[in-house]
Design a protein around this motif. Structure first.
Motif, PDB file in Angstrom:
ATOM      1  N   LYS A 187       0.842  -1.186   0.000  1.00  0.00           N
ATOM      2  CA  LYS A 187       0.000   0.000   0.000  1.00  0.00           C
ATOM      3  C   LYS A 187       0.883   1.243   0.000  1.00  0.00           C
ATOM      4  N   PRO A 188       0.664   2.142  -0.961  1.00  0.00           N
ATOM      5  CA  PRO A 188       1.585   3.269  -1.122  1.00  0.00           C
ATOM      6  C   PRO A 188       1.261   4.432  -0.192  1.00  0.00           C
ATOM      7  N   SER A 189       1.671   4.323   1.044  1.00  0.00           N
ATOM      8  CA  SER A 189       1.496   5.452   1.978  1.00  0.00           C
ATOM      9  C   SER A 189       2.496   6.548   1.620  1.00  0.00           C
ATOM     10  N   MET A 190       2.301   7.720   2.193  1.00  0.00           N
ATOM     11  CA  MET A 190       3.222   8.828   1.950  1.00  0.00           C
ATOM     12  C   MET A 190       4.659   8.413   2.275  1.00  0.00           C
ATOM     13  N   GLN A 191       4.819   7.794   3.431  1.00  0.00           N
ATOM     14  CA  GLN A 191       6.158   7.459   3.907  1.00  0.00           C
ATOM     15  C   GLN A 191       6.818   6.426   2.994  1.00  0.00           C
ATOM     16  N   ARG A 192       6.061   5.420   2.623  1.00  0.00           N
ATOM     17  CA  ARG A 192       6.624   4.383   1.753  1.00  0.00           C
ATOM     18  C   ARG A 192       6.995   4.965   0.388  1.00  0.00           C
ATOM     19  N   MET A 193       6.130   5.833  -0.114  1.00  0.00           N
ATOM     20  CA  MET A 193       6.447   6.456  -1.403  1.00  0.00           C
ATOM     21  C   MET A 193       7.707   7.302  -1.291  1.00  0.00           C
ATOM     22  N   ALA A 194       7.831   8.024  -0.175  1.00  0.00           N
ATOM     23  CA  ALA A 194       9.008   8.881  -0.006  1.00  0.00           C
ATOM     24  C   ALA A 194      10.288   8.038   0.010  1.00  0.00           C
ATOM     25  N   VAL A 195      10.255   6.917   0.719  1.00  0.00           N
ATOM     26  CA  VAL A 195      11.443   6.049   0.776  1.00  0.00           C
ATOM     27  C   VAL A 195      11.737   5.455  -0.603  1.00  0.00           C
ATOM     28  N   LEU A 249       8.197  12.069  10.236  1.00  0.00           N
ATOM     29  CA  LEU A 249       8.759  10.762   9.885  1.00  0.00           C
ATOM     30  C   LEU A 249       9.548  10.179  11.053  1.00  0.00           C
ATOM     31  N   SER A 250       9.396   8.896  11.246  1.00  0.00           N
ATOM     32  CA  SER A 250      10.133   8.245  12.330  1.00  0.00           C
ATOM     33  C   SER A 250      11.116   7.240  11.745  1.00  0.00           C
ATOM     34  N   LYS A 251      12.200   7.043  12.477  1.00  0.00           N
ATOM     35  CA  LYS A 251      13.219   6.115  12.013  1.00  0.00           C
ATOM     36  C   LYS A 251      12.654   4.693  11.912  1.00  0.00           C
ATOM     37  N   ALA A 252      11.769   4.375  12.846  1.00  0.00           N
ATOM     38  CA  ALA A 252      11.157   3.044  12.821  1.00  0.00           C
ATOM     39  C   ALA A 252      10.425   2.801  11.507  1.00  0.00           C
ATOM     40  N   THR A 253       9.788   3.839  11.003  1.00  0.00           N
ATOM     41  CA  THR A 253       9.064   3.706   9.735  1.00  0.00           C
ATOM     42  C   THR A 253      10.026   3.449   8.586  1.00  0.00           C
TER      43      THR A 253
END
Lengths: 136, 136
Positions: A18-26, A53-57
DNA sequence: GTCCATAATTAGAATTATTCTATTTTTGTT
DNA sequence: AACAAAAATAGAATAATTCTAATTATGGAC
């Protein structure tokens, strides 16, 4: 410049992520930065534009991407895991002197003959030596 | 059984390393245990017979052995460094399922054509897949 | 649109492999 | 025996990664 956002999204969805903001950014970061970054580097660079953004993410995302075969995990360095979104066949070279990690294009990854019953999903080849700069 | 002690001593001296008790014990361990052990495993196994042994010494020794090219450092696993005293050409295979790390003999290590000016001292190839046991 | 369940994200604590530091022990030499 | 240099030691420090418990976002049913 927005084509990369679309590309990142497609790559995630193609692998059922699922393309969340965070995943897309990475994902976007890995596509645009072919520097074999560490999790730390990715976090540090993304943080200013995504202060929540968190490091865990970042770690969660990278682990997920590796599990699903979207990016390659590179363990050429003892200390840090490094990540590479380029899935074209290539191997990695590390300069013993300056530490640079460089791509070496190859036709095809080498997989030697395996004993019967063993199956190979992927292979990585690491070379250690001195780069052109450090040899002069 | 004592031939191994002599072999370990020779290997150290050949590379200009003074053969202390501790270094010989580590070298001997690596020659007799072809299990790609971690520093921790080596320490834990040696400790009962050498109660003054310190983990720092194991690390110091392993680092020295790798620097001098006496043993190979294996980074096929993200978490732990592993060590291998077998210098015959072979690559490593890790089973995605059970975690076993196995040797695969090869004629010669693969080193692809490098860009001019780059020199390669060594190369390692890691394959990931499923071992014979886990495939059945 | 609201309600709800589920999945994703988050901050910070916990874990763990490895290195560092300061001290002690060993070794080899005069 | 005396000394200098090298090696080993215990434990503290560091740093990458994972874990935990709580919060927030998402998507479907109504």
């Amino acid at each position: 410049m927005d084509g990369i956002k679309i590309l990142a999204k497609e790559r995630l969805e193609l692998h059922g992520i699922k393309p969340s903001m965070q995943r897309m950014a990475v994902m976007e970061y890995l596509i645009t930065h072919r520097t074999h970054p560490t999790a730390e580097m990715i976090f540090t660079d993304l943080y200013p534009e995504m202060p929540t953004l968190s490091k865990a993410t970042v770690y969660n995302t990278l682990n997920l991407l590796v599990e699903r075969g979207v990016v390659r995990l590179i363990t050429i360095e003892e200390k840090n895991a490094r990540y590479d979104a380029c899935m074209d066949p290539h191997i990695h070279f590390r300069c013993r002197n300056c530490g640079a990690i460089l791509d070496i294009d190859v036709e095809k990854h080498w997989i030697p003959d395996m004993p019967a019953g063993m199956s190979v999903d992927m292979s990585e080849t690491y070379c250690i030596g001195r780069c052109t700069k450090c040899n002069n």
